[in-house]
Design an enzyme around this catalytic site. Structure first.
Site, mmCIF file in Angstrom:
data_model
loop_
_atom_site.group_PDB
_atom_site.id
_atom_site.type_symbol
_atom_site.label_atom_id
_atom_site.label_comp_id
_atom_site.label_asym_id
_atom_site.label_seq_id
_atom_site.Cartn_x
_atom_site.Cartn_y
_atom_site.Cartn_z
ATOM 1 N N THR A 64 13.671 25.425 17.689
ATOM 2 C CA THR A 64 13.138 25.716 19.036
ATOM 3 C C THR A 64 12.194 24.652 19.586
ATOM 4 O O THR A 64 11.639 24.809 20.668
ATOM 5 C CB THR A 64 12.400 27.071 19.076
ATOM 6 N N GLY A 65 11.997 23.562 18.825
ATOM 7 C CA GLY A 65 11.146 22.470 19.297
ATOM 8 C C GLY A 65 12.023 21.340 19.808
ATOM 9 O O GLY A 65 12.734 21.488 20.819
ATOM 10 N N VAL A 66 12.016 20.237 19.085
ATOM 11 C CA VAL A 66 12.798 19.043 19.458
ATOM 12 C C VAL A 66 14.278 19.382 19.666
ATOM 13 O O VAL A 66 14.926 18.818 20.555
ATOM 14 C CB VAL A 66 12.681 17.980 18.336
ATOM 15 N N TYR A 67 14.820 20.314 18.894
ATOM 16 C CA TYR A 67 16.254 20.622 18.961
ATOM 17 C C TYR A 67 16.636 21.528 20.137
ATOM 18 O O TYR A 67 17.815 21.757 20.389
ATOM 19 C CB TYR A 67 16.752 21.210 17.635
ATOM 20 N N GLY B 269 7.273 17.060 14.525
ATOM 21 C CA GLY B 269 7.128 18.519 14.556
ATOM 22 C C GLY B 269 6.656 19.108 13.242
ATOM 23 O O GLY B 269 5.813 18.532 12.535
ATOM 24 N N VAL B 270 7.220 20.241 12.897
ATOM 25 C CA VAL B 270 6.795 20.955 11.694
ATOM 26 C C VAL B 270 7.177 20.148 10.440
ATOM 27 O O VAL B 270 6.453 20.173 9.428
ATOM 28 C CB VAL B 270 7.361 22.400 11.705
ATOM 29 N N ASP B 271 8.261 19.427 10.514
ATOM 30 C CA ASP B 271 8.716 18.580 9.395
ATOM 31 C C ASP B 271 7.635 17.539 9.052
ATOM 32 O O ASP B 271 7.236 17.386 7.880
ATOM 33 C CB ASP B 271 10.019 17.891 9.846
ATOM 34 N N ASP C 177 -0.598 27.261 11.858
ATOM 35 C CA ASP C 177 0.043 26.145 11.162
ATOM 36 C C ASP C 177 0.676 26.633 9.857
ATOM 37 O O ASP C 177 -0.030 27.126 8.971
ATOM 38 C CB ASP C 177 -1.052 25.110 10.888
ATOM 39 N N ASN D 237 15.689 17.599 9.476
ATOM 40 C CA ASN D 237 16.939 17.015 10.001
ATOM 41 C C ASN D 237 17.825 16.690 8.801
ATOM 42 O O ASN D 237 17.377 16.766 7.650
ATOM 43 C CB ASN D 237 16.656 15.778 10.860
HETATM 44 N N1 AR6 Z 1 3.415 25.108 11.956
HETATM 45 C C1 AR6 Z 1 4.236 26.029 12.498
HETATM 46 N N2 AR6 Z 1 5.100 25.764 13.488
HETATM 47 C C2 AR6 Z 1 5.114 24.500 13.969
HETATM 48 C C3 AR6 Z 1 4.292 23.468 13.449
HETATM 49 C C4 AR6 Z 1 3.408 23.821 12.389
HETATM 50 N N3 AR6 Z 1 2.599 22.927 11.828
HETATM 51 N N4 AR6 Z 1 4.573 22.316 14.137
HETATM 52 C C5 AR6 Z 1 5.512 22.627 15.044
HETATM 53 N N5 AR6 Z 1 5.831 23.934 14.960
HETATM 54 P P1 AR6 Z 1 10.377 21.320 15.570
HETATM 55 P P2 AR6 Z 1 13.307 21.647 15.449
HETATM 56 C C6 AR6 Z 1 6.835 24.712 15.721
HETATM 57 O O1 AR6 Z 1 10.500 20.377 16.716
HETATM 58 O O2 AR6 Z 1 13.366 22.076 16.866
HETATM 59 C C7 AR6 Z 1 11.809 17.122 13.432
HETATM 60 O O3 AR6 Z 1 11.557 15.817 13.835
HETATM 61 C C8 AR6 Z 1 7.238 24.216 17.080
HETATM 62 O O4 AR6 Z 1 6.315 24.645 18.074
HETATM 63 O O5 AR6 Z 1 9.417 20.997 14.492
HETATM 64 O O6 AR6 Z 1 14.088 22.438 14.420
HETATM 65 C C9 AR6 Z 1 12.873 17.204 12.345
HETATM 66 O O7 AR6 Z 1 12.825 16.096 11.474
HETATM 67 C C10 AR6 Z 1 8.596 24.889 17.248
HETATM 68 O O8 AR6 Z 1 8.418 26.228 17.701
HETATM 69 O O9 AR6 Z 1 11.819 21.562 14.847
HETATM 70 C C11 AR6 Z 1 14.141 17.235 13.128
HETATM 71 O O10 AR6 Z 1 14.570 15.945 13.494
HETATM 72 C C12 AR6 Z 1 9.147 24.949 15.834
HETATM 73 O O11 AR6 Z 1 8.034 24.664 14.968
HETATM 74 C C13 AR6 Z 1 13.771 18.023 14.369
HETATM 75 O O12 AR6 Z 1 12.365 17.828 14.541
HETATM 76 C C14 AR6 Z 1 10.268 23.977 15.540
HETATM 77 O O13 AR6 Z 1 10.032 22.738 16.216
HETATM 78 C C15 AR6 Z 1 14.019 19.490 14.196
HETATM 79 O O14 AR6 Z 1 13.789 20.145 15.412
#
Ligand code: AR6
Length: 172
Positions: A119-122, A33-35, A11, A25
């Site tokens: 690499t998550g939601v996007y 997600g991480v945000d 984390d 975003n």
């Molecule tokens: N620590 C480290 N990595 C993490 C954590 C954490 N606590 N939580 C998730 N990840 P994402 P995006 C990883 O979806 O694709 C948000 O709603 C996760 O497994 O968080 O850039 C924003 O507000 C993945 O590998 O970000 C935007 O709307 C990576 O972090 C949108 O999501 C990124 O996944 C951005 O999407």
């Protein structure tokens, strides 16, 4: 150079560095997600500061305090949404990393931790995203001697393996 890059599974909100990067975003007002994890851990003061920033375009980055996080700062960047690769996604993702390193340099920061932006939601495919992250880390280390540590946080063991494999190819 390799000793300055670390792959850590877990984390990002627990990592003690000068700045952690948030995959935000363009509103900069929080999300999933991480945000979501970063805003929960930092507390409401982070959102209050983000409200003063007026959002952030894709590929750019803005810096705030870290509040209740162990990290002193958060660098918020907005990755591209993956549309198949033909809409400039790679250049936009590269620009995210470059702008984060630029802000770190301008603010005299020496350690920074990244999540796998986009690499998550996007939906950006993990391997090419990881390659861009490591190529830009290599370039930043070559041009910023004050940069002491770059940490890539992988949320799963599978993601950590992708970073390690890509590191063999990209970083000498
Ligand atoms: N620590 C480290 N990595 C993490 C954590 C954490 N606590 N939580 C998730 N990840 P994402 P995006 C990883 O979806 O694709 C948000 O709603 C996760 O497994 O968080 O850039 C924003 O507000 C993945 O590998 O970000 C935007 O709307 C990576 O972090 C949108 O999501 C990124 O996944 C951005 O999407």
């Amino acid at each position: 150079m390799r000793d300055k890059i670390e792959i850590v599974q877990g984390d990002i909100t627990k990592v003690t560095v000068d700045a952690i990067v948030n995959a935000a975003n363009s509103s900069l007002l929080g999300g999933g997600g991480v945000d979501g994890a970063i805003h929960r851990a930092a507390g409401p003061e982070l959102l209050a500061e983000c409200r003063t920033l007026g959002g952030c375009p894709t590929g750019e980055a803005k810096i705030t305090g870290g509040y209740r996080l162990p990290a002193q700062h958060v660098i918020h960047t907005v990755g591209p949404v993956w549309h198949g690769g033909g809409r400039g996604e790679a250049e936009q993702l590269r620009s995210c990393y470059r702008n984060c390193f630029r802000l770190a340099h301008e603010n005299g920061l020496t350690s920074i931790a990244f999540p796998a932006i986009s690499t998550g939601v996007y939906g950006y495919p993990k391997r090419p995203a990881c390659r861009i992250a490591l190529e830009e880390a290599k370039a930043a280390l070559a041009s910023c001697p004050e940069l002491r540590k770059i940490i890539f946080t992988a949320f799963s063991a599978e993601d950590a393996d992708i970073y390690r494999e890509t590191m063999q190819e990209v970083v000498a």
